[in-house]
Design a protein around this motif. Structure first.
Motif, short mmCIF file in Angstrom:
data_model
loop_
_atom_site.label_atom_id
_atom_site.label_comp_id
_atom_site.label_asym_id
_atom_site.label_seq_id
_atom_site.Cartn_x
_atom_site.Cartn_y
_atom_site.Cartn_z
N ARG A 36 18.09 34.45 4.71
CA ARG A 36 17.00 34.34 3.75
C ARG A 36 16.51 32.90 3.67
O ARG A 36 15.31 32.64 3.61
CB ARG A 36 17.47 34.82 2.38
N SER B 108 4.27 35.14 -12.28
CA SER B 108 5.42 35.96 -11.88
C SER B 108 6.70 35.50 -12.57
O SER B 108 7.52 36.32 -13.00
CB SER B 108 5.59 35.91 -10.36
N ALA C 234 8.95 37.74 -15.24
CA ALA C 234 10.38 37.95 -15.03
C ALA C 234 11.21 37.42 -16.20
O ALA C 234 12.17 38.07 -16.63
CB ALA C 234 10.80 37.29 -13.72
N ARG D 289 3.89 33.27 -2.46
CA ARG D 289 4.61 34.50 -2.80
C ARG D 289 6.03 34.54 -2.24
O ARG D 289 6.96 34.94 -2.96
CB ARG D 289 3.81 35.72 -2.32
N THR E 216 8.08 32.54 -4.54
CA THR E 216 8.32 33.26 -5.79
C THR E 216 9.47 34.24 -5.62
O THR E 216 10.40 34.30 -6.45
CB THR E 216 7.06 34.02 -6.22
N ARG E 217 9.44 35.02 -4.53
CA ARG E 217 10.51 36.00 -4.30
C ARG E 217 11.84 35.30 -4.12
O ARG E 217 12.87 35.77 -4.66
CB ARG E 217 10.17 36.84 -3.05
N TYR E 218 11.85 34.21 -3.40
CA TYR E 218 13.11 33.47 -3.17
C TYR E 218 13.70 32.98 -4.49
O TYR E 218 14.90 33.17 -4.75
CB TYR E 218 12.85 32.30 -2.22
N LEU F 43 13.09 33.97 -7.63
CA LEU F 43 13.50 35.04 -8.52
C LEU F 43 14.77 35.73 -8.02
O LEU F 43 15.63 36.11 -8.83
CB LEU F 43 12.36 36.07 -8.69
N ASN F 44 14.91 35.88 -6.71
CA ASN F 44 16.15 36.45 -6.17
C ASN F 44 17.34 35.54 -6.46
O ASN F 44 18.42 35.99 -6.86
CB ASN F 44 16.01 36.69 -4.67
N CYS G 173 18.44 35.81 -9.91
CA CYS G 173 18.78 37.19 -10.30
C CYS G 173 17.79 37.74 -11.32
O CYS G 173 18.16 38.40 -12.30
CB CYS G 173 20.21 37.26 -10.86
N SER H 95 14.74 39.25 -10.09
CA SER H 95 13.80 40.11 -9.37
C SER H 95 13.58 41.40 -10.16
O SER H 95 14.54 42.01 -10.67
CB SER H 95 14.33 40.44 -7.98
N GLN H 96 12.30 41.81 -10.21
CA GLN H 96 11.97 42.99 -10.98
C GLN H 96 11.79 44.20 -10.05
O GLN H 96 11.34 44.06 -8.95
CB GLN H 96 10.67 42.75 -11.78
#
Length: 271
Positions: free
Chosen positions: A3, A121, A125, A257, A260-262, A264-265, A268, A270-271
Motif C-alpha cells: 500500500r 472526506s 469520517a 483521493r 485520502t484513502r491512505y 483514512l485507512n 482506521c 474508512s467508511q
C-alpha cells in the motif's frame, strides 16, 4: 508495504511529490520573505527564533526534501515522497487519536478548489466516528488585506469545511471558495466559538492560515504544506504545529483521493 509503495508511485506520477510544479525561484523567494518576517508568508505564525535564510533552507530540506544547495536557484522544486508518506502516517495518527475520544474538530482550507474533497472526506469520517465537526462564525463577514487591497469575504462551511467566499457567490460548484493565506478567518472562528461558550476544537485540520493561525493560538493543528510555504514547517519545528505534510497543494482535486484513502485507512476511519 504494498500500500505504501502504491502511494509513493502515485505521489510521483501525480507530481504531488518528487519534481513538483512549484518553482525553485518561488520557494527561495518565500524563504527570504519569511526570514524578513513578511506577514504574507508568516501565515499567522509568530516565530520565536530569528530564522535566517540559510536556516530556513536547511529546515525545508530536512522536512520537505528541497535541495539544501543555495546555489540552485532555478528549475522545479522537489519534495521527497518518503517524507510525505512519513508525515501522512503521523497525520493519520492524530486523526485516530481524535476519533478515539470523540474530540471536537474544525477543518478549514485556503485551497478550496483543490483540497475541499480531501478535507470534506476527513470531516465525514470523523463525524461518523463521533467527533463534533464545528462550524463557528458561519457567514461572518471579515475584511482581509490582499495584494489587491482590503477585500471583504464571508466565512462559510461546505461539507463541514471552512473557507472564505466573496459576498454574493452562491454557485458552490463554480465557486467553492477563495484562495487565501490569511490567519484571520480561523482567529475569528475560534473567537466566535469562545464568545459563545464553546465547544472549542481539540484538533484543527487545514492549511495556510487555518493551520498556522490555530497553532499560534495554542490549538493542536495538523495540515498540508507546499515547498514554498515554510510557515507550517517552522511552526512544527517550534512546537506549534503538530504535523505538516509536505506535498504540492495545487494539483487536480482528484489526485488527492488516493491520499485520502491512505490516511483514512491508516487512521482506521474508512467508511
Amino acid at each position: 508495504m504494498p500500500r505504501t509503495a502504491a502511494l509513493r508511485a502515485h505521489l510521483l506520477a501525480a507530481r504531488l511529490a518528487g519534481p513538483v510544479a512549484t518553482s525553485r525561484e518561488r520557494s527561495l523567494r518565500s524563504y527570504r520573505l519569511f526570514a524578513a518576517r513578511d506577514p504574507r508568508v508568516l501565515l499567522g505564525i509568530e516565530p520565536e527564533h530569528d530564522w535566517s535564510f540559510p536556516e530556513l533552507l536547511r529546515l525545508m530540506s530536512d522536512k520537505c526534501g528541497v535541495s539544501a544547495n543555495p546555489a540552485l536557484t532555478s528549475g522545479q522544486d522537489v519534495i521527497d515522497p518518503d517524507l510525505t508518506i512519513a508525515a501522512l502516517d503521523a497525520f493519520a495518527e492524530r486523526l485516530a487519536a481524535a476519533a478515539a475520544v470523540g474530540a471536537p474538530v474544525l477543518l478549514g482550507t485556503g485551497h478550496p478548489h483543490r483540497l475541499l474533497g480531501f478535507y470534506a472526506s476527513l470531516a465525514a469520517a470523523l463525524s461518523a466516528a463521533g467527533c463534533p465537526v464545528l462550524t463557528p462564525a458561519q457567514n461572518r463577514c471579515i475584511d482581509i488585506t490582499t495584494q489587491f487591497g482590503v477585500r471583504t469575504y464571508n466565512i462559510v462551511y461546505v461539507r463541514g469545511v471552512a473557507m472564505v467566499r466573496e459576498p454574493g457567490a452562491r454557485n458552490e460548484a463554480r465557486d467553492p471558495g477563495c484562495h487565501s493565506h490569511s490567519p484571520l478567518p480561523i482567529r475569528v472562528a475560534l473567537g466566535c466559538a469562545a464568545d459563545r461558550g464553546g465547544p472549542l476544537p481539540r484538533l484543527v485540520i487545514g492549511d495556510h492560515g487555518w493551520v498556522c493561525g490555530a497553532g499560534q493560538l495554542g490549538f493542536e493543528a495538523i495540515g498540508l504544506a507546499d515547498a514554498d510555504d515554510p510557515a507550517p514547517f517552522v511552526g512544527q519545528a517550534e512546537g506549534r504545529v503538530s504535523v505538516a505534510v509536505p506535498l504540492d497543494d495545487a494539483v487536480r482535486s482528484a489526485y488527492y483521493r488516493p491520499i485520502t484513502r491512505y490516511v483514512l485507512n491508516r487512521a482506521c476511519l474508512s467508511q
